[in-house]
Design a protein around this motif. Structure first.
Motif, PDB file in Angstrom:
ATOM      1  N   PHE A 274      74.922  -5.980  72.894  1.00  0.00           N
ATOM      2  CA  PHE A 274      74.516  -4.738  72.234  1.00  0.00           C
ATOM      3  C   PHE A 274      74.822  -4.761  70.742  1.00  0.00           C
ATOM      4  N   TYR A 275      76.088  -4.975  70.380  1.00  0.00           N
ATOM      5  CA  TYR A 275      76.388  -4.840  68.953  1.00  0.00           C
ATOM      6  C   TYR A 275      75.805  -5.973  68.131  1.00  0.00           C
ATOM      7  N   ASN A 276      75.666  -7.177  68.713  1.00  0.00           N
ATOM      8  CA  ASN A 276      75.046  -8.260  67.951  1.00  0.00           C
ATOM      9  C   ASN A 276      73.558  -8.021  67.763  1.00  0.00           C
ATOM     10  N   ASP A 277      72.905  -7.412  68.764  1.00  0.00           N
ATOM     11  CA  ASP A 277      71.496  -7.070  68.616  1.00  0.00           C
ATOM     12  C   ASP A 277      71.330  -6.079  67.469  1.00  0.00           C
ATOM     13  N   GLY A 278      72.251  -5.122  67.381  1.00  0.00           N
ATOM     14  CA  GLY A 278      72.209  -4.186  66.267  1.00  0.00           C
ATOM     15  C   GLY A 278      72.395  -4.880  64.930  1.00  0.00           C
ATOM     16  N   TYR A 337      82.622   0.217  64.573  1.00  0.00           N
ATOM     17  CA  TYR A 337      82.656   1.546  63.954  1.00  0.00           C
ATOM     18  C   TYR A 337      82.113   1.469  62.522  1.00  0.00           C
ATOM     19  N   GLY A 338      82.475   0.368  61.840  1.00  0.00           N
ATOM     20  CA  GLY A 338      81.970   0.186  60.480  1.00  0.00           C
ATOM     21  C   GLY A 338      80.458   0.091  60.438  1.00  0.00           C
ATOM     22  N   TRP A 339      79.873  -0.589  61.429  1.00  0.00           N
ATOM     23  CA  TRP A 339      78.412  -0.696  61.496  1.00  0.00           C
ATOM     24  C   TRP A 339      77.776   0.678  61.730  1.00  0.00           C
ATOM     25  N   MET A 340      78.414   1.516  62.525  1.00  0.00           N
ATOM     26  CA  MET A 340      77.882   2.861  62.742  1.00  0.00           C
ATOM     27  C   MET A 340      77.811   3.634  61.425  1.00  0.00           C
ATOM     28  N   VAL A 341      78.868   3.538  60.632  1.00  0.00           N
ATOM     29  CA  VAL A 341      78.893   4.220  59.337  1.00  0.00           C
ATOM     30  C   VAL A 341      77.787   3.688  58.432  1.00  0.00           C
ATOM     31  N   ILE A 342      77.574   2.374  58.457  1.00  0.00           N
ATOM     32  CA  ILE A 342      76.574   1.746  57.586  1.00  0.00           C
ATOM     33  C   ILE A 342      75.176   2.244  57.893  1.00  0.00           C
ATOM     34  N   ILE A 366      80.370  -7.590  54.252  1.00  0.00           N
ATOM     35  CA  ILE A 366      81.780  -7.648  54.647  1.00  0.00           C
ATOM     36  C   ILE A 366      81.933  -7.520  56.157  1.00  0.00           C
ATOM     37  N   VAL A 367      81.264  -6.519  56.737  1.00  0.00           N
ATOM     38  CA  VAL A 367      81.405  -6.287  58.176  1.00  0.00           C
ATOM     39  C   VAL A 367      80.676  -7.369  58.973  1.00  0.00           C
ATOM     40  N   MET A 368      79.539  -7.819  58.473  1.00  0.00           N
ATOM     41  CA  MET A 368      78.776  -8.860  59.165  1.00  0.00           C
ATOM     42  C   MET A 368      79.579 -10.149  59.257  1.00  0.00           C
ATOM     43  N   GLY A 369      80.140 -10.591  58.124  1.00  0.00           N
ATOM     44  CA  GLY A 369      80.905 -11.831  58.129  1.00  0.00           C
ATOM     45  C   GLY A 369      82.071 -11.779  59.096  1.00  0.00           C
ATOM     46  N   GLY A 370      82.765 -10.643  59.112  1.00  0.00           N
ATOM     47  CA  GLY A 370      83.927 -10.531  59.972  1.00  0.00           C
ATOM     48  C   GLY A 370      83.607 -10.443  61.441  1.00  0.00           C
ATOM     49  N   ARG A 421      63.523   5.775  57.877  1.00  0.00           N
ATOM     50  CA  ARG A 421      64.875   6.358  57.857  1.00  0.00           C
ATOM     51  C   ARG A 421      65.386   6.642  59.273  1.00  0.00           C
ATOM     52  N   PRO A 422      64.656   7.372  60.119  1.00  0.00           N
ATOM     53  CA  PRO A 422      65.133   7.528  61.500  1.00  0.00           C
ATOM     54  C   PRO A 422      65.134   6.205  62.265  1.00  0.00           C
ATOM     55  N   ALA A 423      64.275   5.263  61.859  1.00  0.00           N
ATOM     56  CA  ALA A 423      64.244   3.963  62.532  1.00  0.00           C
ATOM     57  C   ALA A 423      65.548   3.210  62.303  1.00  0.00           C
ATOM     58  N   ILE A 424      66.061   3.251  61.052  1.00  0.00           N
ATOM     59  CA  ILE A 424      67.292   2.506  60.763  1.00  0.00           C
ATOM     60  C   ILE A 424      68.492   3.167  61.432  1.00  0.00           C
ATOM     61  N   VAL A 425      68.537   4.504  61.448  1.00  0.00           N
ATOM     62  CA  VAL A 425      69.694   5.172  62.053  1.00  0.00           C
ATOM     63  C   VAL A 425      69.652   5.090  63.574  1.00  0.00           C
ATOM     64  N   SER A 426      68.477   4.868  64.157  1.00  0.00           N
ATOM     65  CA  SER A 426      68.387   4.748  65.617  1.00  0.00           C
ATOM     66  C   SER A 426      69.172   3.538  66.130  1.00  0.00           C
ATOM     67  N   LEU A 427      69.427   2.570  65.256  1.00  0.00           N
ATOM     68  CA  LEU A 427      70.145   1.371  65.666  1.00  0.00           C
ATOM     69  C   LEU A 427      71.605   1.650  65.989  1.00  0.00           C
ATOM     70  N   ILE A 428      72.081   2.833  65.664  1.00  0.00           N
ATOM     71  CA  ILE A 428      73.463   3.187  65.978  1.00  0.00           C
ATOM     72  C   ILE A 428      73.724   3.108  67.475  1.00  0.00           C
TER      73      ILE A 428
END
Length: 458
Positions: A274-278, A337-342, A366-370, A421-428
């Motif tokens: 899930f989170y890697n797909d996001g 959680y950081g990805w959700m904020v992004i 930063i979050v991607m690399g980690g 805009r809603p498309a990008i936030v739907s990835l949450i």
């Protein structure tokens, strides 16, 4: 009086030497993923296939088709279809390759052979010109599959050259080297592409030379880990009969049947899906979001791509240091959680504000690399001894086999709303589901069930 000779433990020194050699394969293969797959191949293939389809101006969107194995496919969609086919094929092939790797005492040889043959096919992209898209289609599919095969061996070697306590540090440095290597070559290639007239090159030739340089980079730097890592005999083999391939399928079947016996490992795989797909969808959609929704031109997008590559180098190292104090598991959880904020913040980015767009790129890097670096190291702790190839093959195959969910959701939301805009936030939703499964995971239990030593900080 008897004396006892005391010898220094050279294990850490020998491991450090091999680890330094191991990092270079991240540096080597990243050139293929950044220069070829991420930036240059898609637009160039559309241009060449568009000419073959009879488009008046191949640089414009063209719905005319070319025939692929008797199927009429739109020239503009050909790169997406090719990469999708390579993804599905990899999902079927990699688990068998992983089982074969586990039974082999020559992991580094498998890694290098897959890399060198893959780089040979990548080099064939140089000959894709005029209307000859077919050689490029074969080359990109085969090289993509072989790149995945090489990573199965490469990831399995991580367990051989590092202890449980070293795993996060080593994986993070490898990812960091990969981002740096990919960024350096991409920067050089973008200079050649953007200023091709100054070098006396046509635009097409500059692209072809850049893809050829990625093949040479991949093949050349693979020599370092090939020479610097030693082979080790396989461990804890499952008894199987027949030839290499039949034994590999036999061991794979045993692993699949036994996976429910490691519920924490299975839970992490689901969370990772899930989170890697996001993550992959955010990365792949960033350019479209920046150009179509925020109104940036190509120069801003190219600068952002380079910025992400180099900042992700620091992000991987930063998360590696955090893992020493807080453990990889906690860093991964807070990374989601950081990805959700992004993605929420990205929804509110104003049009044509370069500074905020670049700031968002820094946060992503930063979050991607980690998260990517620590996902690899943490999963290695959940793998039973002697099954590293198989489990990392499942790790890669699951990633590749489901990596279209995010792009599908992104496209559907855009189609319904008419806005990115809603498309990008739907990835949450992918990061929320990833976090839910991570919360359900007991890292200490999972490591102990796999038979590994629990690091000082989990």
């Amino acid at each position: 009086m008897a004396t006892t000779a005391e010898f220094a433990d050279l294990g850490p020194l020998n491991r450090a030497r091999e680890q330094k050699a191991w990092y270079w394969y991240d540096w080597a293969n990243s050139a293929f993923y950044t220069t070829v797959l991420t930036v240059l191949f898609g637009p160039y293939m559309i241009n060449v296939a568009g000419k073959a389809a009879g488009c008046v101006d191949p640089d414009d969107t063209c719905s005319r088709t070319v025939s692929v194995l008797g199927l009429p496919l739109a020239a503009g969609s050909l790169p997406a279809y090719l990469t999708s086919f390579a993804t599905i094929a990899s999902a079927l092939i990699l688990p068998v390759v992983g089982a074969m790797v586990d039974r082999s005492p020559r992991k580094k040889v498998h890694m290098a052979l897959f890399a060198w043959i893959g780089s040979f096919f990548c080099a064939l992209l140089f000959f894709m010109k005029g209307e000859g898209w077919q050689i490029g289609a074969v080359a990109i599919v085969v090289s993509s599959i072989l790149a995945g095969c090489s990573l199965v061996s490469y990831y399995a070697i991580l367990v051989d050259i590092s202890t449980e306590d070293e795993r996060d540090h080593v994986s993070s440095r490898g990812w960091a080297w990969g981002y740096l290597g990919g960024g350096v070559l991409l920067a050089l290639n973008l200079v050649v592409y953007l200023f091709h007239d100054s070098f006396g090159l046509s635009e097409g030739m500059s692209v072809r030379l850049s893809m050829l340089s990625a093949a040479a980079w991949w093949a050349g730097f693979t020599i370092i880990p090939f020479l610097g890592i030693r082979n080790r005999p396989p461990r804890n083999l499952v008894e199987a009969h027949g030839g290499v391939w039949s034994r590999s399928f036999g061991q794979l079947w045993v692993t699949l049947k036994g996976l429910p016996a490691y519920p924490m490992t299975l839970t992490f795989l689901v969370a990772y899906l899930f989170y890697n797909d996001g993550i992959q969808t955010v990365i792949n959609s960033a350019a479209v979001y920046g150009s179509e929704q925020l109104g940036f031109d190509q120069s801003v997008l190219i600068a952002t791509i380079l910025l992400i590559q180099f900042v992700a180098f620091g992000g991987a190292l930063f998360f590696g240091r955090l893992a020493r104090t807080y453990g990889a598991y906690r860093c991964l959880l807070y990374g989601t959680y950081g990805w959700m904020v992004i993605v929420v913040a990205a929804m509110f980015l104003p049009r044509e504000n370069v500074a905020l767009f670049l700031l968002a790129g820094v946060a992503i890097a930063i979050v991607m690399g980690g998260t990517q670096a620590l996902s690899r190291s943490f999963f290695s702790l959940l793998i039973p001894h002697g099954r590293e190839g198989e489990y990392f093959a499942l790790y890669n195959a699951c990633e590749r086999g489901t990596s279209w969910f995010g792009t599908l959701l992104f496209g559907l939301v855009f189609q319904v709303t008419g806005s990115y805009r809603p498309a990008i936030v739907s990835l949450i939703v992918f990061f929320v589901l990833g976090a839910v499964f991570l919360i359900r995971l007991d890292p200490r239990r999972g490591i102990e069930e796999a038979g590994n030593a629990v690091p000082a900080t989990v």
